[in-house]
Design an enzyme around this catalytic site. Structure first.
Site, PDB file in Angstrom:
ATOM      1  N   THR A 278       0.852  -1.194   0.000  1.00  0.00           N
ATOM      2  CA  THR A 278       0.000   0.000   0.000  1.00  0.00           C
ATOM      3  C   THR A 278       0.883   1.237   0.000  1.00  0.00           C
ATOM      4  O   THR A 278       2.051   1.172   0.390  1.00  0.00           O
ATOM      5  CB  THR A 278      -0.936   0.037   1.238  1.00  0.00           C
ATOM      6  N   GLY A 279       0.309   2.330  -0.416  1.00  0.00           N
ATOM      7  CA  GLY A 279       1.002   3.607  -0.307  1.00  0.00           C
ATOM      8  C   GLY A 279       0.244   4.487   0.677  1.00  0.00           C
ATOM      9  O   GLY A 279       0.593   5.649   0.895  1.00  0.00           O
TER      10      GLY A 279
ATOM     11  N   ASP B 274      -7.483  -5.716   0.610  1.00  0.00           N
ATOM     12  CA  ASP B 274      -8.480  -5.070  -0.231  1.00  0.00           C
ATOM     13  C   ASP B 274      -9.656  -4.848   0.695  1.00  0.00           C
ATOM     14  O   ASP B 274     -10.105  -5.775   1.374  1.00  0.00           O
ATOM     15  CB  ASP B 274      -8.878  -5.925  -1.433  1.00  0.00           C
TER      16      ASP B 274
END
Length: 198
Positions: free
Chosen positions: A9-10, A71
């Site tokens: 993830t960012g 997710d």
């Protein structure tokens, strides 16, 4: 030398939650950016789990490290569980959440409390260098509020109201949120799989 774990993830908000929950695993926890990875992954799965597995396996194959990917999204029952797996892309990926949140509130105009039920869902996949994959799912039930409230969360947090707490998830402290959130629950489950294998 600490073993590395890359979280695909960012999102800085997610990284903060993840570091708190996994800090006692002894793993060095890196975001994709910190690991120097910049890759576009096509999430074309039909479920939260499928999308998480696609992300985790892609990054694991690139790096050879243990990779976690999640997710997550919001399911609004009255809207046939929309936005669901399209939560991040709802109304366009670059659309600010203040606009997305207002769109959902507008779509529920006139809908009574008992039909405003919703949940956050988080599926986390762990991809291991030996090819094994594990998944975990966490959910938190609530309802869609009538306006944005709170500034502690991100995404849909300001409109996700928790009747038991009398506030939105954006009004909880980070500690409270980690305790009860969908991501917190899924992370604690996947942590058991990590601990078994490291």
């Amino acid at each position: 030398m600490k073993k590395k774990l890359i979280f695909a993830t960012g999102n800085e908000g997610k990284m903060r939650e993840i570091r708190i929950i996994l800090e006692d695993t002894g793993l060095e926890i890196l975001s994709m950016k910190e690991a120097g990875i910049d890759v576009d992954i096509v999430e074309d799965g039909c479920t939260f789990e499928e999308n998480a597995i696609i992300k985790a396996k892609t990054i694991m194959e690139l790096t050879g490290e243990i990779v976690l990917a999640d997710d997550s999204g919001l399911e609004v029952d009255y809207l046939n569980k929309e936005p669901g797996i399209y939560s991040a892309r709802y109304a366009g990926e670059m659309t600010p959440y203040s606009i997305k949140n207002q769109m959902i509130i507008d779509r529920l105009e006139g809908v009574p409390d008992e039909k405003r039920t919703a949940r956050f869902v988080c599926a986390i996949a762990a991809a291991f260098p030996n090819g094994e994959v594990a998944t975990a799912r966490g959910t938190i039930e609530g309802m869609i509020g009538y306006e944005e409230k709170g500034s502690n969360g991100f995404g849909y947090d300001p409109i996700f109201y928790l009747p038991d707490y009398g506030c939105t998830t954006a009004e909880l402290t980070m500690e409270q949120k980690n305790e009860i959130s969908h991501r917190g629950k899924a992370l604690r489950e996947i942590k058991k799989e990590l601990v078994k294998r490291i």
